[in-house]
Design an enzyme around this catalytic site. Structure first.
Site, mmCIF file in Angstrom:
data_model
loop_
_atom_site.group_PDB
_atom_site.id
_atom_site.type_symbol
_atom_site.label_atom_id
_atom_site.label_comp_id
_atom_site.label_asym_id
_atom_site.label_seq_id
_atom_site.Cartn_x
_atom_site.Cartn_y
_atom_site.Cartn_z
ATOM 1 N N SER A 1 12.635 -12.516 29.962
ATOM 2 C CA SER A 1 11.521 -11.669 30.357
ATOM 3 C C SER A 1 10.378 -12.539 30.874
ATOM 4 O O SER A 1 10.567 -13.308 31.816
ATOM 5 C CB SER A 1 11.093 -10.796 29.167
ATOM 6 O OG SER A 1 10.150 -9.834 29.561
ATOM 7 N N ASP B 1 36.583 -2.080 38.968
ATOM 8 C CA ASP B 1 36.974 -3.436 38.562
ATOM 9 C C ASP B 1 38.382 -3.483 37.988
ATOM 10 O O ASP B 1 38.797 -4.508 37.442
ATOM 11 C CB ASP B 1 35.976 -3.993 37.544
ATOM 12 C CG ASP B 1 35.807 -3.093 36.327
ATOM 13 O OD1 ASP B 1 36.680 -2.241 36.085
ATOM 14 O OD2 ASP B 1 34.795 -3.239 35.610
ATOM 15 N N ASP C 1 33.420 3.223 37.353
ATOM 16 C CA ASP C 1 34.020 2.518 36.223
ATOM 17 C C ASP C 1 35.281 1.774 36.615
ATOM 18 O O ASP C 1 35.484 0.606 36.252
ATOM 19 C CB ASP C 1 34.308 3.520 35.099
ATOM 20 C CG ASP C 1 34.674 2.849 33.780
ATOM 21 O OD1 ASP C 1 34.817 1.610 33.763
ATOM 22 O OD2 ASP C 1 34.813 3.550 32.767
ATOM 23 N N GLY D 1 6.517 -10.972 26.956
ATOM 24 C CA GLY D 1 5.372 -10.070 26.989
ATOM 25 C C GLY D 1 4.124 -10.727 27.543
ATOM 26 O O GLY D 1 4.174 -11.512 28.495
ATOM 27 N N ASP E 1 36.724 1.286 31.404
ATOM 28 C CA ASP E 1 36.320 0.736 30.107
ATOM 29 C C ASP E 1 34.873 1.022 29.740
ATOM 30 O O ASP E 1 34.328 0.435 28.807
ATOM 31 C CB ASP E 1 36.557 -0.773 30.100
ATOM 32 C CG ASP E 1 35.820 -1.488 31.237
ATOM 33 O OD1 ASP E 1 35.113 -0.813 32.019
ATOM 34 O OD2 ASP E 1 35.957 -2.726 31.352
ATOM 35 N N ASP F 1 18.574 -3.359 33.293
ATOM 36 C CA ASP F 1 17.205 -3.716 32.927
ATOM 37 C C ASP F 1 16.258 -2.724 33.587
ATOM 38 O O ASP F 1 16.231 -2.602 34.815
ATOM 39 C CB ASP F 1 16.911 -5.137 33.415
ATOM 40 C CG ASP F 1 15.592 -5.682 32.893
ATOM 41 O OD1 ASP F 1 14.632 -4.895 32.704
ATOM 42 O OD2 ASP F 1 15.504 -6.899 32.685
ATOM 43 N N HIS G 1 16.871 -4.569 28.853
ATOM 44 C CA HIS G 1 15.937 -5.668 29.101
ATOM 45 C C HIS G 1 16.155 -6.806 28.106
ATOM 46 O O HIS G 1 15.851 -6.658 26.922
ATOM 47 C CB HIS G 1 14.497 -5.167 29.035
ATOM 48 C CG HIS G 1 13.495 -6.223 29.332
ATOM 49 N ND1 HIS G 1 13.553 -6.990 30.467
ATOM 50 C CD2 HIS G 1 12.414 -6.661 28.643
ATOM 51 C CE1 HIS G 1 12.558 -7.848 30.465
ATOM 52 N NE2 HIS G 1 11.853 -7.679 29.370
#
Length: 594
Positions: A219, A306, A303, A134, A310, A470, A507
């Protein structure tokens, strides 16, 4: 895997060093010292015992430093992951105490870089600088997170000596940004000042300095770490970077841009944007039901890329090529009812995911990947609330703008966010004025961010991790940075820096993700043993009995203790088991990094 090509421009600046202002633009070819195929191997740290604790109050002396208290902390006073942290010495103090440079009705305080340092009785010979998040402003408990969410251990628990600080200002007020020195302390000077002092304090406590030094955080703490990698490359042997806000001024502007797009949607429907406490009604522009609709559409297209259906999107680049919001989600032909998106919604959401731009179409920040984790509460909090309340607007107004805005902006953060001009206001993060002799872009960002040659040639290492969902710092921005570092190192930087994307993580932690992992141990093993981190195992926290705490957003369809390998970019976790419809998809052992 085909990489998606992106180019970001701001104030007409484009090219190999992404998102750098003209005054600091340095060609990629300036990174002349090419990495060798055999970098130095640093030796392992050796353990020691604490020689003294309470005597440090009278014995330790360092320039411009005051020790305010020293005490012994008994074992079990702090706990992590359900077990006790051992006995240690707690030292608190402050550096560079001074009067404020400015004297107004709202900003007349004195300043100092306040800190606490925790020194284990049984020391592993290592030092950890804890970068906090922050706007800083408080001294967080100096324990040193290992990364991700739901910690099972931390640096202090592992035997590190750990320091934490307030980065040069105290309290939650953003008005420290009116003081030019406080800006610099927050940007980079707190780390530069505290690092030699902390090492001297360790020497006083143990009779010798640290064998190995590490710095890490998420962050803004990740930003602190990336800045240190370029400003303090000789001070640390390992850099652990989480969800890095290394282009924070631009990311904050992008948050205001997003708020403006959501506001347009509800205003066109006759709703006036408003605040209630620390929440806004911008969520009416993209409701939970509608976010679930989009998440389901993303999963339908991405989805299985890969090899396993899942609920996770590992292949970010593949999803970029497969998912199109305009065609994958139905367009409403009448009123919104949760089964479609209006044309105005699609326009707004597409603009946000494409990245903030000015009226000329020039990119002000990077774009975002579509990820099903957008249904998480953390994603919503940043998109609809932090973007218009006491987070992004005040950061931009008082810390990143030059000169800072009038303090009255703090009384109408919503109005400031929605009225922020992407043409005339956004460029002020690159400007200087009067007593503000260093721009926000200069003091907040890494210097020549792709040149890590000093760090590299010492044998130091860096691990970077970032959630693909994020909502405040784009994982694409970090990906572009890593691509540029790779290019600056003859096409391969994997011998000293590796980047791990965390599918679905919001995040820094949480989200629809396996977010419990230990990057610090992987970093130590790489630095001191030469063990390259080819994968890091991450765990979901859907189990109420998880010692690191439960993540209540894990879907019921998942095993609550699902594991996944986090793979070093550009590799992704690919299912290689025998039955993708079975419980094999819950176990990292059935996935390989390809």
């Amino acid at each position: 895997m085909v990489k998606r090509q992106r180019l970001s421009c701001f104030k007409g600046i484009c090219g190999c060093l992404l998102l750098l202002p003209l005054l600091t633009l340095i060609s990629c070819s300036d990174n002349d010292d090419k990495h060798s195929s055999s970098l130095p191997q640093l030796s392992a740290a050796e353990s020691s015992q604490l020689l003294t604790c309470t005597d440090l109050a009278g014995q330790f002396s360092f320039a411009n430093t005051e020790i305010t208290a020293v005490e012994t902390v008994a074992a079990g006073t702090l706990t992590v992951g359900g077990h006790d942290i051992a006995e240690h010495c707690l030292v608190t103090g402050k550096m560079n105490e001074r009067a404020s440079w400015v004297n107004t009705a709202v900003e007349d305080a004195s300043y100092a870089i306040s800190f606490e340092m925790r020194l284990p009785v049984d020391w592993n010979g290592r030092f950890f600088y804890q970068g906090n998040g922050g706007l800083d402003g408080s001294v967080k408990t100096a324990v040193g997170a290992v990364s991700g969410g739901g910690y099972l251990t931390n640096a202090l628990d592992m035997g590190f000596a750990v320091i934490s600080s307030d980065a040069g200002h105290s309290g939650n007020s953003p008005f420290f940004g009116l003081d030019p020195q406080a800006r610099l302390d927050y940007g980079y000077n707190a780390v530069a000042s505290l690092t030699p002092m902390a090492k001297a304090l360790i020497t006083a406590a143990y009779g010798r300095g640290p064998d190995r030094s590490y710095i890490g955080g998420t962050s803004n703490g990740g930003r602190h770490t990336m800045v240190a990698a370029t400003r303090e490359p000789e001070e640390y042997d390992g850099y652990m970077v989480g969800a890095p806000g290394f282009h924070l001024p631009k990311a904050a502007i992008a948050q205001l841009f997003g708020a403006q797009q959501y506001a347009k949607v509800i205003e066109k429907e006759g709703v006036t944007p408003a605040l209630s406490g620390n929440s806004s009604n911008l969520n009416l522009a993209f409701t939970q039901e509608e976010r679930q609709l989009v998440a389901d559409a993303i999963l339908e297209k991405c989805d299985a890329l890969d090899g396993a259906t899942d609920g996770m999107v590992e292949d970010v680049e593949g999803c970029h090529n497969s998912f199109n919001l305009l065609t994958a989600v139905p367009t409403c032909t009448s009123d919104r009812d949760g089964t479609c998106l209006s044309e105005d919604q699609k326009s707004a959401i597409s603009a946000i995911y494409s990245g903030a731009r000015n009226s000329q179409g020039e990119a002000l920040y990077n774009d975002w990947p579509y990820d099903p984790g957008l249904i998480s509460s953390g994603w919503a909090a940043w998109e609809f609330d932090n973007s218009v309340t006491n987070r992004d607007p005040v950061s931009v107004a008082f810390v990143f703008m030059s000169p800072p805005e009038d303090p009255s902006v703090n009384d109408d953060t919503l109005g400031y966010a929605l009225d922020f001009n992407m043409d005339t206001d956004a460029p002020k993060i690159f400007e200087t004025s009067g007593i503000y002799t260093e721009s926000a872009w200069s003091f907040m960002t890494p210097v020549n961010e792709t040149n890590l040659s000093v760090l590299r040639d010492r044998g130091a290492k860096m691990i970077v991790y970032h959630g693909t969902c994020d909502p405040v710092f784009s994982v694409n921005d970090t990906t572009d940075w890593y691509d540029a570092v790779t290019e600056a190192n003859d096409g391969d930087a994997t011998d000293f820096v590796r980047f791990f994307r965390v599918p679905g993580m919001s995040h820094s932690r949480n989200g629809i993700a396996t977010d419990q992992f230990d990057a610090l141990s992987a970093l130590v093993d790489w630095v001191e043993k030469g063990v390259k981190p080819d994968r890091i195992i991450a765990t979901a926290r859907g189990d109420v009995n998880n010692p690191g705490g439960q993540n209540t957003e894990i879907p019921d369809s998942w095993d609550p203790n699902r594991t996944r390998p986090l793979c070093p970019y550009p590799k992704i976790a690919v299912f290689t088991g025998t039955d993708a419809t079975s419980d094999q998809i819950e176990d990292a052992a059935n996935f390989t990094c390809q």
